[in-house]
Design a protein around this motif. Structure first.
Motif, PDB file in Angstrom:
ATOM      1  N   LYS A   3      -7.607  -7.243   5.662  1.00 21.13           N
ATOM      2  CA  LYS A   3      -7.810  -7.896   6.955  1.00 21.13           C
ATOM      3  C   LYS A   3      -6.795  -9.025   7.068  1.00 21.13           C
ATOM      4  CE  LYS A   3     -11.181 -10.427   9.709  1.00 21.13           C
ATOM      5  NZ  LYS A   3     -12.419 -11.238   9.679  1.00 21.13           N
ATOM      6  N   CYS A   4      -6.101  -9.056   8.193  1.00 20.98           N
ATOM      7  CA  CYS A   4      -5.089 -10.093   8.391  1.00 20.98           C
ATOM      8  C   CYS A   4      -5.777 -11.443   8.580  1.00 20.98           C
ATOM      9  CB  CYS A   4      -4.226  -9.772   9.607  1.00 20.98           C
ATOM     10  SG  CYS A   4      -3.033 -11.085   9.975  1.00 20.98           S
ATOM     11  N   VAL A   5      -5.342 -12.454   7.829  1.00 19.12           N
ATOM     12  CA  VAL A   5      -5.961 -13.768   7.947  1.00 19.12           C
ATOM     13  C   VAL A   5      -5.563 -14.461   9.249  1.00 19.12           C
ATOM     14  CG1 VAL A   5      -6.245 -14.156   5.467  1.00 19.12           C
ATOM     15  CG2 VAL A   5      -4.090 -14.791   6.566  1.00 19.12           C
ATOM     16  N   GLU A   6      -4.473 -14.024   9.854  1.00 17.34           N
ATOM     17  CA  GLU A   6      -4.013 -14.648  11.105  1.00 17.34           C
ATOM     18  C   GLU A   6      -4.648 -14.015  12.339  1.00 17.34           C
ATOM     19  OE1 GLU A   6      -1.988 -17.271  11.577  1.00 17.34           O
ATOM     20  OE2 GLU A   6      -1.766 -17.599   9.408  1.00 17.34           O
ATOM     21  N   CYS A   7      -4.477 -12.681  12.482  1.00 16.63           N
ATOM     22  CA  CYS A   7      -4.912 -12.041  13.734  1.00 16.63           C
ATOM     23  C   CYS A   7      -6.183 -11.220  13.575  1.00 16.63           C
ATOM     24  CB  CYS A   7      -3.789 -11.181  14.321  1.00 16.63           C
ATOM     25  SG  CYS A   7      -3.495  -9.634  13.461  1.00 16.63           S
ATOM     26  N   GLY A   8      -6.651 -11.022  12.336  1.00 15.57           N
ATOM     27  CA  GLY A   8      -7.924 -10.354  12.127  1.00 15.57           C
ATOM     28  C   GLY A   8      -7.874  -8.834  12.154  1.00 15.57           C
ATOM     29  N   GLU A   9      -6.666  -8.249  12.253  1.00  9.35           N
ATOM     30  CA  GLU A   9      -6.558  -6.791  12.274  1.00  9.35           C
ATOM     31  C   GLU A   9      -6.899  -6.210  10.896  1.00  9.35           C
ATOM     32  OE1 GLU A   9      -6.053  -5.613  15.145  1.00  9.35           O
ATOM     33  OE2 GLU A   9      -5.264  -3.577  15.021  1.00  9.35           O
ATOM     34  N   TYR A  10      -7.553  -5.038  10.909  1.00 11.31           N
ATOM     35  CA  TYR A  10      -7.918  -4.370   9.656  1.00 11.31           C
ATOM     36  C   TYR A  10      -6.969  -3.205   9.372  1.00 11.31           C
ATOM     37  CZ  TYR A  10     -12.490  -6.700   9.607  1.00 11.31           C
ATOM     38  OH  TYR A  10     -13.495  -7.615   9.557  1.00 11.31           O
ATOM     39  N   PHE A  11      -6.748  -2.936   8.088  1.00 12.10           N
ATOM     40  CA  PHE A  11      -5.842  -1.851   7.693  1.00 12.10           C
ATOM     41  C   PHE A  11      -6.392  -1.046   6.528  1.00 12.10           C
ATOM     42  CE2 PHE A  11      -3.186  -5.265   9.399  1.00 12.10           C
ATOM     43  CZ  PHE A  11      -2.528  -4.584  10.402  1.00 12.10           C
ATOM     44  N   PHE A  12      -6.033   0.217   6.495  1.00  8.74           N
ATOM     45  CA  PHE A  12      -6.178   1.045   5.309  1.00  8.74           C
ATOM     46  C   PHE A  12      -4.893   1.832   5.151  1.00  8.74           C
ATOM     47  CE2 PHE A  12      -6.919   5.091   3.209  1.00  8.74           C
ATOM     48  CZ  PHE A  12      -7.447   4.650   2.011  1.00  8.74           C
ATOM     49  N   PRO A  13      -4.292   1.903   3.970  1.00 12.47           N
ATOM     50  CA  PRO A  13      -4.726   1.240   2.739  1.00 12.47           C
ATOM     51  C   PRO A  13      -4.333  -0.235   2.723  1.00 12.47           C
ATOM     52  CG  PRO A  13      -2.707   2.452   2.350  1.00 12.47           C
ATOM     53  CD  PRO A  13      -3.093   2.737   3.764  1.00 12.47           C
ATOM     54  N   ARG A  14      -4.594  -0.870   1.575  1.00 14.03           N
ATOM     55  CA  ARG A  14      -4.324  -2.303   1.445  1.00 14.03           C
ATOM     56  C   ARG A  14      -2.846  -2.605   1.616  1.00 14.03           C
ATOM     57  NH1 ARG A  14      -8.914  -4.123  -2.974  1.00 14.03           N
ATOM     58  NH2 ARG A  14     -10.496  -4.252  -1.335  1.00 14.03           N
ATOM     59  N   ARG A  15      -2.561  -3.742   2.246  1.00  6.50           N
ATOM     60  CA  ARG A  15      -1.180  -4.173   2.438  1.00  6.50           C
ATOM     61  C   ARG A  15      -1.168  -5.683   2.509  1.00  6.50           C
ATOM     62  NH1 ARG A  15       1.484  -1.593   6.700  1.00  6.50           N
ATOM     63  NH2 ARG A  15       2.724  -3.481   6.955  1.00  6.50           N
ATOM     64  N   PRO A  16      -0.136  -6.310   1.936  1.00  7.52           N
ATOM     65  CA  PRO A  16      -0.081  -7.774   1.952  1.00  7.52           C
ATOM     66  C   PRO A  16       0.428  -8.351   3.269  1.00  7.52           C
ATOM     67  CG  PRO A  16       1.701  -6.902   0.602  1.00  7.52           C
ATOM     68  CD  PRO A  16       0.891  -5.716   1.054  1.00  7.52           C
ATOM     69  N   ILE A  17       1.170  -7.571   4.051  1.00  6.57           N
ATOM     70  CA  ILE A  17       1.783  -8.077   5.286  1.00  6.57           C
ATOM     71  C   ILE A  17       1.148  -7.363   6.473  1.00  6.57           C
ATOM     72  CG2 ILE A  17       3.951  -8.288   6.593  1.00  6.57           C
ATOM     73  CD1 ILE A  17       5.412  -8.255   3.858  1.00  6.57           C
TER      74      ILE A  17
ATOM     75  N   GLU B 257     -14.044  -0.860  12.213  1.00  3.39           N
ATOM     76  CA  GLU B 257     -13.126  -2.005  12.105  1.00  3.39           C
ATOM     77  C   GLU B 257     -11.783  -1.747  12.793  1.00  3.39           C
ATOM     78  OE1 GLU B 257     -14.641  -0.539   9.573  1.00  3.39           O
ATOM     79  OE2 GLU B 257     -15.612  -2.007   8.255  1.00  3.39           O
ATOM     80  N   GLY B 258     -11.458  -0.471  13.087  1.00 10.39           N
ATOM     81  CA  GLY B 258     -10.186  -0.172  13.760  1.00 10.39           C
ATOM     82  C   GLY B 258      -9.322   0.892  13.107  1.00 10.39           C
ATOM     83  N   PRO B 259      -9.199   0.894  11.776  1.00  8.25           N
ATOM     84  CA  PRO B 259      -8.309   1.900  11.171  1.00  8.25           C
ATOM     85  C   PRO B 259      -8.760   3.334  11.462  1.00  8.25           C
ATOM     86  CG  PRO B 259      -8.762   0.171   9.587  1.00  8.25           C
ATOM     87  CD  PRO B 259      -9.677  -0.074  10.776  1.00  8.25           C
ATOM     88  N   ARG B 260      -7.795   4.215  11.633  1.00  8.94           N
ATOM     89  CA  ARG B 260      -8.053   5.651  11.779  1.00  8.94           C
ATOM     90  C   ARG B 260      -7.626   6.300  10.463  1.00  8.94           C
ATOM     91  NH1 ARG B 260      -5.915   7.920  17.152  1.00  8.94           N
ATOM     92  NH2 ARG B 260      -7.819   6.871  17.831  1.00  8.94           N
ATOM     93  N   ILE B 261      -8.547   7.044   9.861  1.00  8.65           N
ATOM     94  CA  ILE B 261      -8.313   7.608   8.528  1.00  8.65           C
ATOM     95  C   ILE B 261      -8.106   9.116   8.636  1.00  8.65           C
ATOM     96  CG2 ILE B 261      -9.181   7.776   6.170  1.00  8.65           C
ATOM     97  CD1 ILE B 261      -8.947   4.873   7.204  1.00  8.65           C
ATOM     98  N   GLN B 262      -6.988   9.616   8.122  1.00 13.21           N
ATOM     99  CA  GLN B 262      -6.744  11.066   8.094  1.00 13.21           C
ATOM    100  C   GLN B 262      -7.134  11.576   6.721  1.00 13.21           C
ATOM    101  OE1 GLN B 262      -3.357  12.778  10.278  1.00 13.21           O
ATOM    102  NE2 GLN B 262      -2.601  13.499   8.316  1.00 13.21           N
ATOM    103  N   ALA B 263      -8.011  12.561   6.672  1.00 12.01           N
ATOM    104  CA  ALA B 263      -8.505  13.026   5.375  1.00 12.01           C
ATOM    105  C   ALA B 263      -9.023  14.451   5.483  1.00 12.01           C
ATOM    106  CB  ALA B 263      -9.631  12.110   4.902  1.00 12.01           C
ATOM    107  N   VAL B 264      -9.237  15.029   4.323  1.00  7.96           N
ATOM    108  CA  VAL B 264      -9.875  16.342   4.250  1.00  7.96           C
ATOM    109  C   VAL B 264     -11.343  16.181   4.630  1.00  7.96           C
ATOM    110  CG1 VAL B 264     -10.597  18.145   2.615  1.00  7.96           C
ATOM    111  CG2 VAL B 264      -8.243  17.264   2.577  1.00  7.96           C
TER     112      VAL B 264
END
Lengths: 146, 383
Positions: free
Chosen positions: A32-46, A96-103
């Motif tokens: 989760k971005c500490v500035e804008c609050g956007e969520y991501f998968f997978p983890r990323r520092p930026i 939370e927002g992320p779209r996950i592509q999976a089997v």
């Protein structure tokens, strides 16, 4: 499927949890971005949205909504289930927002766009230490509640 | 000098297909020699080269360039998945536009048949970022469109049949059916991934293609009797973030990538969809073409099916798409695919396309997406 007592290890570390209780849902490891609050998968520092550095680690919901899917009419290689003629692939929107592509787990006629999906672990194989090597996938929610 | 001062001097391509007895180097030489001959120049006059491929070892492009002679020219490898050929073309055009050289070559080759031999089609899951069958991720677009718009598998089959039938008119097409391919035939072919059937997918191909670009004034001097085909835009974009972006697994980028790249190409060219006489797009899977009708501005949102149903996108229609058979019929080796599109645009704009000639064609567009993901678009116009 292998015996429930076997220890489970991820096919690749850092992407999902493996609960001690085999009946509990796993969770995807996100940011989760500490500035804008956007969520991501997978983890990323930026942050991919506002470009701020310093996302914080979060675990994401294990349920979401099926945005789209297909059913592939070819066997999934490296799966231990020789009876499996094909497999579902889908994109699941997490709250939370992320779209996950999976089997997807299920048969050709088991999916509908908009249905609730739930994360689960699939055993790919056993390793030399006798551990179950697991990966995540989605299945239609059993109780229909998101 | 800008891109508007660059023209295509020559094009060459092999017919795409499976060539077990021809190496990448041999295929590249055939296409390159054809382009040099079409340009009417010696390799000594080529000032810079950009070489693209997906499925070979490092430096294969440099080795291929030696086939034309060792002149010491700067040569750069380009790789952007399926869009590789159009990206090599963009680099060559800008090498001339920037004044770095007068004549530049873009060369692409690949042997997908060899790349497929090891892996097979299905896909190991020993990493999270696993490879799912390529058809699957574009099928995800198709299923979503059917849900949102009521699109039928027949629409996708109609696009596939159209492109197969266009291929029958192109001597460079891999697939040249000897009968008219029908919607029913496409729908009855083997199921790949819903809603895509085997005849809605591109074949496995080997091949090479080449384009040579030059300063416009030089092209005029070298080819006074031939219609001059100028470069109006050649652009490349990567993914832009919006909520719901997919980062993990095999990705082809959001469909909006094509809309954004198209918008930039039109702006740079000073042209719009209404100015195009033919369009070549990434129809690796037939349902993609339907999306591009809207994303590139040829149909309003939700109107792509109507454009197709009324026959506007086939040869003889208002805006024919994939006149050379597209990836589905002409073929899709990888590296050379975009340069085969350039070949088709140039031949059409010169009026040399024979039985598949678009009457009075003056401007055309080539679009490719590359998984990973990128979108590349080039617009050419006859002076």
């Amino acid at each position: 499927m292998s015996e429930a007592s076997a220890e489970r290890v991820p096919v690749e570390a850092g992407f999902f949890t493996i609960p001690d209780d085999p009946s509990a849902s796993p969770q995807l490891l996100g940011s989760k971005c500490v500035e804008c609050g956007e969520y991501f998968f997978p983890r990323r520092p930026i942050c991919a949205r506002c470009l701020a550095h310093g996302c914080e680690d979060v675990t994401l919901s294990s349920r979401g909504t099926l945005f789209t899917y297909t059913y592939v009419h070819f066997p999934l290689m490296n799966s231990q289930r020789a009876d499996h003629g094909g497999y579902g692939v889908g994109q699941v929107d997490l709250p939370e927002g992320p779209r996950i592509q999976a089997v997807l787990s299920g048969g050709e006629n088991d999916f509908q766009i908009g249905m609730e999906m739930e994360l689960e672990l699939e055993t790919l194989r056993q390793n030399k230490q006798g551990q179950d090597v697991v990966i995540y996938r989605f299945r239609p929610s059993t109780d229909g509640e998101a | 000098m800008g891109l508007q001062e660059v023209a295509v001097l020559g094009v060459g391509t092999t017919r795409f297909g499976v060539y077990p007895d021809k190496s990448n180097i041999v295929l590249a030489r055939e296409a390159g020699v054809a382009a040099l001959k079409d340009a009417g120049i010696s390799f000594a006059e080529v000032g810079e080269a950009f070489v693209g491929y997906l499925f070979s070892t490092p430096m294969t492009g440099i080795r291929a360039m030696k086939e034309f002679g060792l002149t010491g020219l700067p040569a750069t490898h380009v790789e952007n998945a399926s869009a590789t050929g159009l990206v090599a073309f963009r680099d060559a055009a800008w090498a001339v536009a920037s004044g770095r050289c007068d004549i530049a070559m873009a060369l692409g080759f690949d042997k997908m048949s060899e790349a497929m031999r090891g892996g097979g089609r299905g896909q190991g899951r020993d990493s999270i970022d696993n490879v799912i069958l390529p058809a699957a991720y574009f099928s995800l677009w198709g299923m979503r469109r059917m849900h949102e718009r009521g699109t039928k598998p027949e629409h996708f089959a109609q696009i596939a049949a159209k492109n197969w039938n266009h291929g029958a008119l192109n001597p460079f097409s891999h697939r040249q059916p000897d009968h008219e391919v029908t919607v029913e035939q496409v729908l009855k072919s083997r199921k790949i991934s819903e809603p895509v059937t085997a005849m809605m997918t591109c074949p496995v191909d080997d091949g090479a293609a080449c384009a040579i670009v030059a300063r416009k004034d030089l092209a005029r001097k070298l080819q006074p009797d031939r219609p001059l085909v100028g470069v109006r835009a050649s652009v490349l974009q990567t993914e832009t973030y919006s909520r719901g972006h997919i980062f993990m697994g095999p990705v082809v980028g959001p469909p909006s990538m094509t809309r954004d790249t198209g918008k930039q190409a039109y702006e740079e060219a000073g042209l719009g969809p209404e100015d195009m006489d033919l369009v070549l797009v990434h129809d690796a899977f037939a349902n993609e073409e339907l999306e591009y009708y809207e994303l590139l501005g040829f149909a309003a949102e939700g109107e792509a099916e109507k454009l197709l149903e009324e026959g506007h996108t086939k040869l003889g229609g208002r805006i024919p798409f994939n006149t050379d058979g597209g990836l589905i019929a002409r073929g899709h080796p990888g590296g050379p695919t975009g340069l085969a599109q350039i070949h088709e645009l140039v031949v059409q704009l010169r009026g040399e396309a024979g039985r598949r000639q678009v009457d009075g064609a003056r401007a055309g567009m080539a679009q490719l997406v590359g998984g990973g993901s990128v979108c590349a678009i080039t617009i050419l116009q006859r002076d």
